[in-house]
Design a protein around this motif. Structure first.
Motif, short mmCIF file in Angstrom:
data_model
loop_
_atom_site.label_atom_id
_atom_site.label_comp_id
_atom_site.label_asym_id
_atom_site.label_seq_id
_atom_site.Cartn_x
_atom_site.Cartn_y
_atom_site.Cartn_z
N UNK A 148 55.15 20.85 33.36
CA UNK A 148 53.83 20.54 32.81
C UNK A 148 53.38 19.20 33.39
N UNK A 149 52.16 19.19 33.91
CA UNK A 149 51.55 17.94 34.39
C UNK A 149 52.41 17.20 35.41
N UNK A 150 52.92 17.92 36.42
CA UNK A 150 53.64 17.22 37.47
C UNK A 150 52.67 16.36 38.28
N UNK A 151 53.13 15.16 38.63
CA UNK A 151 52.29 14.26 39.41
C UNK A 151 53.14 13.53 40.44
N UNK A 152 52.62 13.41 41.64
CA UNK A 152 53.29 12.65 42.69
C UNK A 152 52.89 11.19 42.55
N UNK A 160 56.90 14.39 35.48
CA UNK A 160 56.50 15.67 34.91
C UNK A 160 56.93 15.74 33.46
N UNK A 161 56.29 16.63 32.72
CA UNK A 161 56.65 16.90 31.34
C UNK A 161 57.27 18.29 31.26
N UNK A 162 58.03 18.53 30.18
CA UNK A 162 58.72 19.80 30.03
C UNK A 162 58.55 20.36 28.63
N UNK A 163 58.55 21.69 28.50
CA UNK A 163 58.58 22.27 27.16
C UNK A 163 59.85 21.85 26.44
N UNK A 164 59.78 21.72 25.12
CA UNK A 164 60.94 21.29 24.35
C UNK A 164 61.83 22.52 24.10
#
Length: 375
Positions: A367-371, A302-306
C-alpha cells in the motif's frame, strides 16, 4: 520394522514429481503473463488468490495439512507473480526519475543544511559539495525540507542515522511528508566534546545543552558528573552558540571541537561519546526526481495490511531478485494503532533490472509504495 531408506526413496520420487509439476505450472504462468500483457490486466489478483487458497485448503484431510497447503500455495503463487512481473511491462514510478552523470553544481548552487555554523551537518555539506557553493542553514529538520519545497535551495543536507544511537525517526517522517528525494549520502566521524566559556572549569558546570543525539551519545560520560542537568536543544552547534550568548559559567554544550572554535569556547573534555567509532550518516536531498548513474543503493517506503506474513511477502521480492537490504526501519501510521510504514534501503539503482522487477512487485502488492531516492 520400517525401512528408512525405502521411505526416503519414495519421498524422492514424490519430490521429483513435484518439481516436474511446478515447472509445468510455471510454463502456464508464462501464458497467463502473455494474456495480461495483451489485455492490460494487473498481475496481482487478490480476490482470485484468496478463492484459490480456500479451494485448495478444502482438499486437505486435516487442519495441519490445511495450514501447510495454504503456506505452500501462497509461496507458489508468489513465485508465479514474481515471474510475471519480469514479463509484464508495468507502469513504474521510476520512469519519472532522470539519471545524471553527476550533480549539477557551480558557484550559484544553493545548499541548505541543518543546524548552525560549526555543526556536523555543515561539515558533511562541505565535505560533499566543497566550498564553491552558496550555503545557508535552518535550525529545524522541517526548515530544510521547506527550503527545498519553496525553491530557496537546490540541495539539502540532513542527518539520518548514528552508529551509536540509531536512526533519527523525524527524518523518515519528513521524507514521506515532502516530495524531496535522496540523491547521496556522506558519513562523518563524530567526536563529541564538552564545551564551556573560556574561564570555566569542569566542576563549574551545572547545566549541559545539546541535541538529543549528542546527549545520548555522551550519556555514559554525563553519568559521571554530579548535580548536572541535561537539556535538549535544537542542535549541537546551536547549543555551543547558546552557551556563548548566555555567558553563564555554569553552562556547557556538547558539540564538536570545530563548533567550539567557531564560538570561542573552551574544550573542557574531549571525546566524551561512549563509542570510539561514533559516526553519523547524512543524506543529500533535492526536490528533483533524479539519481546519479553511479548510485549504489535505493530507498523506498510502503505500508502493509495488518495480516500475517505480509512483511515477509514484501521482503521476498528482494530475495528473489538477489538484492541485499542494507537497512529497514518502521514508523507508526498516524491515527492507525499498531500499523506501520516500512522504510527499506537496498543495493542497486533504478536502472538495474532486478531493482525494477522488485519495485514492480512491491508496488503492486503493498500500500502506498514510494521511491525515496537512489544514491
Amino acid at each position: 520394522m520400517l525401512d528408512l531408506k525405502a521411505i526416503r526413496d519414495d519421498i524422492d520420487v514424490i519430490d521429483k514429481q513435484i518439481v516436474e509439476l511446478f515447472e509445468k505450472r510455471m510454463k502456464l504462468t508464462n501464458e497467463v503473463a502473455e494474456y495480461k500483457i495483451s489485455t492490460g490486466k494487473k498481475v496481482y489478483d487478490k480476490e482470485r488468490e484468496e478463492q484459490k487458497l480456500a479451494t485448495l485448503k478444502a482438499l486437505a484431510s486435516n487442519e495441519f495439512n490445511k495450514h501447510g497447503i495454504e503456506e505452500l500455495f501462497t509461496q507458489i503463487m508468489s513465485m508465479s507473480r514474481k515471474y510475471q512481473y519480469r514479463l509484464v511491462t508495468a507502469e513504474n514510478q521510476y520512469n519519472n526519475f532522470i539519471q545524471k552523470e553527476k550533480i549539477d553544481m557551480d558557484e550559484n548552487t544553493k545548499v541548505v543544511y541543518f543546524g548552525v555554523r560549526g555543526s556536523y551537518t555543515e561539515e558533511a555539506m562541505e565535505n560533499y559539495f566543497g566550498e564553491n557553493i552558496q550555503s545557508f542553514h535552518e535550525e529545524t529538520f522541517k526548515g530544510v525540507m521547506e527550503a527545498l519545497k519553496m525553491g530557496r535551495a537546490d540541495y539539502g543536507v540532513l542527518p539520518i542515522e548514528n552508529s551509536s544511537t540509531g536512526s533519527i525517526a523525524d527524518i523518515y517522517d519528513l521524507l514521506v511528508q515532502y516530495d524531496n528525494y535522496i540523491i547521496g549520502e556522506h558519513i562523518v566521524k563524530v567526536d563529541q566534546a564538552l564545551l564551556g566559556l573560556p574561564d570555566a572549569k569542569l566542576e563549574d558546570i551545572r547545566t549541559v545543552y545539546s541535541h538529543v543525539q549528542g546527549l545520548l551519545q555522551s550519556s555514559k560520560f554525563l553519568d559521571t558528573l554530579n548535580d548536572v542537568t541535561r537539556m535538549e536543544y535544537a542542535s549541537t552547534a546551536s547549543s555551543a552558540k547558546k552557551v556563548l550568548e548566555d555567558n553563564d559559567i555554569t553552562q556547557a554544550a556538547i558539540a564538536s571541537v570545530r563548533a567550539g572554535k567557531c564560538y570561542g569556547l573552551k574544550v573542557l573534555k574531549e571525546a566524551i561519546n561512549y563509542n570510539d567509532a561514533n559516526s553519523t550518516r547524512f543524506i543529500i536531498i533535492t526536490n528533483k526526481k533524479m539519481f546519479l548513474k553511479s548510485a549504489l543503493k535505493t530507498s523506498i517506503c510502503f505500508e502493509l495490511p495488518h495480516a500475517s506474513g505480509t512483511l515477509y511477502n514484501m521482503l521476498s521480492h528482494f530475495i528473489y531478485n538477489n538484492l541485499s537490504m542494507t537497512n529497514i526501519e518502521s514508523r507508526p501510521l498516524e491515527g492507525r494503532s499498531w500499523e506501520y510504514r516500512f522504510f527499506v534501503d537496498f543495493e542497486g539503482n533504478l536502472n538495474d533490472p532486478g531493482v525494477k522487477n522488485a519495485l514492480n512487485g512491491i508496488n503492486a502488492e503493498a500500500i502506498n509504495m514510494r521511491i525515496l531516492g537512489s544514491f
